[in-house]
Design an enzyme around this catalytic site. Structure first.
Site, PDB file in Angstrom:
ATOM      1  N   LYS A   1     -17.046  35.990 -16.747  1.00  0.00           N
ATOM      2  CA  LYS A   1     -16.725  34.584 -17.007  1.00  0.00           C
ATOM      3  C   LYS A   1     -17.148  34.210 -18.424  1.00  0.00           C
ATOM      4  O   LYS A   1     -18.246  34.565 -18.865  1.00  0.00           O
ATOM      5  CB  LYS A   1     -17.441  33.709 -15.978  1.00  0.00           C
TER       6      LYS A   1
ATOM      7  N   SER B   1     -14.952  25.850 -12.471  1.00  0.00           N
ATOM      8  CA  SER B   1     -14.792  26.418 -13.789  1.00  0.00           C
ATOM      9  C   SER B   1     -14.558  27.926 -13.753  1.00  0.00           C
ATOM     10  O   SER B   1     -14.184  28.507 -14.776  1.00  0.00           O
ATOM     11  CB  SER B   1     -16.007  26.091 -14.657  1.00  0.00           C
TER      12      SER B   1
ATOM     13  N   SER C   1     -18.143  25.247  -9.021  1.00  0.00           N
ATOM     14  CA  SER C   1     -17.324  26.117  -9.863  1.00  0.00           C
ATOM     15  C   SER C   1     -17.095  27.527  -9.317  1.00  0.00           C
ATOM     16  O   SER C   1     -16.226  28.237  -9.821  1.00  0.00           O
ATOM     17  CB  SER C   1     -17.940  26.212 -11.264  1.00  0.00           C
TER      18      SER C   1
END
Lengths: 484, 484
Positions: A95, A170, A194
């Site tokens: 990520k 996210s 997220s």
């Protein structure tokens, strides 16, 4: 599309014999020398080259030759008898909120468009040590703010099931890359949902571990910041347990990281029978929830009941509006203060999205007694939750209050006729686990008639990560949907 | 008085055959039925009645008949085969900052002069469950502020070795009660040195456990407040290990409490040989330290060296002034905010001592970014310390920067010619362990020519509680002084 389990129906070729396998199967095939790391890497690179341009899930992809050379080196090492870690030879993308040594890390911000860190985040070190090969990064919202993956550096990531819709966030790039078989496994992180929201939006699993389970750092303020945490995402619960076993465990550099280290994969015991579940629904009407979401969740709960779980509708007596305000305050007090460094610099301020400015300005307005009062409210919620777990083993809530929305929309300004008063209010349902630091997984619960995926949160008692994964694995066996 | 190990020399009779024993010996004598709990209780009550009026260490003492009845009940239960907990039958008094169900708890504040809680602090529950009998409370400074035990409810506690001097604090009543054999064991708590300073000032041991080792609650803000912790005090390291084993261990009601439960007494392995100790002294001149203190510490270190430890003078490169300011800020952000509830009420405000007003007003002036910056500084210090422990096993510092001072003085306004700019600046040497959450014990290092006791801190790596106790136990074997 509800009965069609091939994401992006018709748009992409099937993932084929390699990319179609689970992370566990691939890792085993490598260890047993049934597949070369090079073959696997080659297959995933091709898959990414075919699929990714349509959805923009993976960014800062490393060059093919570099990755194949690394794969060859892994094959050679294995032939020479190296001890293969649990992720040996598996491609992964990290990520883009986490530092990757030598690999561009932008946080989705133009300020960091050319930023190449010289260290790894602690959990990235572990993923490398476990033998995975990092192929690139997964796309994120700017600074991870908001649960919709778009940013001025890379643009938006598109939903795996409908490219007109948001991927959530996210950890949106991660969820889409998994759903479309561009990666066998992916990491994510979660403060306001997220790891869970994008899992729900792309029909995969996303697990927020107990606070402290995955050590955060090195670039964290390590004492006050107790709402965000890294965790695993996967197409199966077992794959999640595999990655969590690598990410988790005490690191002395992280002062609040939990003691010990658990092998979550070995401990996983799929189990539904006897589980006592409190279904909290829309918190007795407190939450605005789009039509169809609660129905999908109650259908999933009915399956659990059919397999021997007890499900009771139960909403504890608590001032949930005050809890939400406490979340907003504590986010200002941590994320907002961290963003203030950019806000204070006029060059950088002009490159911040409105949500980042909102957080920094919230921090500037915030006084210590209000922060403390928010943390007292958080403590009260924690105590309420501990008492709940005297009667229940799990809490269940929808993962999202709204189905995936059009990608052009920055955030839902209205749900079920009720106005959302901030960019993150629509994520309120995810903050209940965050505020108590509880382990929570989003499991897929199917699709609405328009083919939009949804998930349900299963939340466990403090530090009950393995218990949550075990119920989710039991649920996984019952459910005909979910990408495998 | 340096060679005279009877505190309050000549003033009090010797503690006699029962009160002279260690907690471990007494607990064993009870379990083996060599002593009745009633005999022990009777002896300690008599000792308290003789000694306490001169020093005012124990307050809110329960009536003799009630205590003897409880002791009789314990003897009966034991005769009937009840399983005796590790503290079975031992008298203890709880620090008056901790809640004791049904027993007055004043926090040293006139606001709470008549306050009788209906719950116990979590660690008090454990002490009761372990079989101890709570005879009363130990005296504290008002709200535990400052390391000098006096308050408008009970007046001052006097030093065990010289009644003209302060007992230190905030666990001052506990330290004096131990030193004068009024109790076999005592609990304390420590934010800025409150378990360590009074131990040093009364020639006993005081151990600040790792942050999270002893679960705090129920009346705590549980997430931000990471500087204060309960812990054990004793006349021997083994007694401390006994009590720590009872106080410590995960409690799910306390979200940051460390996992697991350790038997510190069973694990205790006295050991000096090979220990690598960093002697940090006065931080290269940063700290004002009264003449004679560093010499007592270096003599103690020489003993450790003689027994096979390596001692290197080493001060890490760090901005210690900024670290101190961060401590002040974080204390405003937690204690100050908690005190604000009283400050906001004009009736109650008039009953606060200036130090409490200072903390509350500090909280009112404090903004979130300053709190966050302080916590970032704290994080940087933690990281520095973790790197230090790559080269050392222990850090050593004086416990106090000044010897016990006249009881009429509220706090030392000057040390070695340097002005102290706040009521707690003279405790700076204790905040280094606090800010990193490290386990730290104060061990006695003897007396200055005026007969004033002093201690030295031995600080261990994160969560290395047992290692600290083991070195301290090794040291204890070498040292001819210290009350046993």
């Amino acid at each position: 599309m509800t009965a069609d389990f091939e994401p992006g129906s018709g748009r992409f070729p099937s993932p084929g014999p390699i990319c179609g396998q689970s992370a566990i199967e691939l890792a085993r095939a490598i260890r047993e020398r049934r597949l070369f790391v090079r073959e696997i890497m080659d297959a995933f690179i091709s898959r990414i080259e075919t699929v990714n341009p349509h959805v923009n899930a993976i960014v800062s992809m490393r060059p093919r030759e570099e990755l194949l050379a690394e794969a060859d080196a892994a094959d050679t090492a294995l032939a020479q008898g190296v001890e293969a870690g649990p992720l040996f030879g598996l491609p992964i993308a990290i990520k883009d909120l986490a530092l990757t040594k030598g690999l561009r890390t932008t946080f989705g911000s133009p300020i960091f468009a050319r930023h190449v860190p010289d260290v790894d985040d602690y959990f990235v070190e572990r993923i490398r040590r476990a033998g995975a090969i990092i192929v690139g990064k997964t796309n994120v919202p700017e600074f991870g703010l908001g649960s919709h993956t778009y940013n001025p550096v890379f643009g938006p990531t598109l939903n795996a099931y409908d490219h007109r819709l948001t991927a959530g966030g996210s950890s949106g790039g991660a969820a889409v890359a998994l759903a479309l078989h561009m990666l066998p496994l992916a990491d994510g992180s979660d403060m306001g949902g997220s790891l869970r929201n994008p899992a729900a939006y792309n029909n995969v699993y996303g697990f927020r571990p107990s606070q402290g389970r995955v050590p955060g750092g090195p670039n964290f303020e390590a004492f006050m910041s107790q709402m965000g945490i890294e965790g695993p995402m996967g197409r199966s619960v077992a794959d999640i347990a595999l990655l969590l076993g690598v990410q988790s465990g005490h690191d002395p550099r992280s002062p609040l990281s939990l003691d010990g280290h658990e092998d979550f994969l070995a401990g996983l015991a799929p189990r539904v029978q006897g589980a006592r579940i409190a279904w909290m629904g829309d918190l007795g009407g407190h939450l605005a929830v789009e039509e169809g979401i609660l129905d999908l969740c109650t259908q999933a709960l009915a399956q659990l009941e059919g397999a021997g779980a007890t499900v009771d509708s139960h909403v504890p007596d608590f001032d949930f509006e005050a809890l939400w305000q406490a979340f907003v305050t504590l986010r200002h007090a941590t994320s907002g203060c961290a963003l203030k460094a950019h806000y204070d610099d006029s060059d950088r301020r002009s490159q911040l999205k409105p949500e980042a400015v909102y957080e920094a300005e919230g921090a500037l307005r915030l006084e210590a007694p209000a922060t403390f009062a928010a943390s007292q409210r958080r403590t009260a919620w924690y105590q309420t939750v501990v008492r709940l777990f005297e009667h229940f083993d799990y809490l269940a809530l929808p993962t999202a209050q709204v189905f995936p929305f059009p990608v052009e929309c920055h955030w839902p300004e209205e749900i079920a006729g009720r106005a959302m008063d901030s960019y993150h209010r629509w994520l309120e349902v995810c903050t209940l686990a965050t505020m108590a630091g509880l382990p929570a997984i989003s499991v897929p619960v199917g699709f609405d008639p328009a083919g939009r995926p949804m998930g349900m949160q299963i939340i466990g008692r403090p530090r009950g990560d393995l218990s949550v994964l075990s119920l989710a694995a039991g649920y996984e066996r019952l459910t005909p949907f979910g990408v495998r």
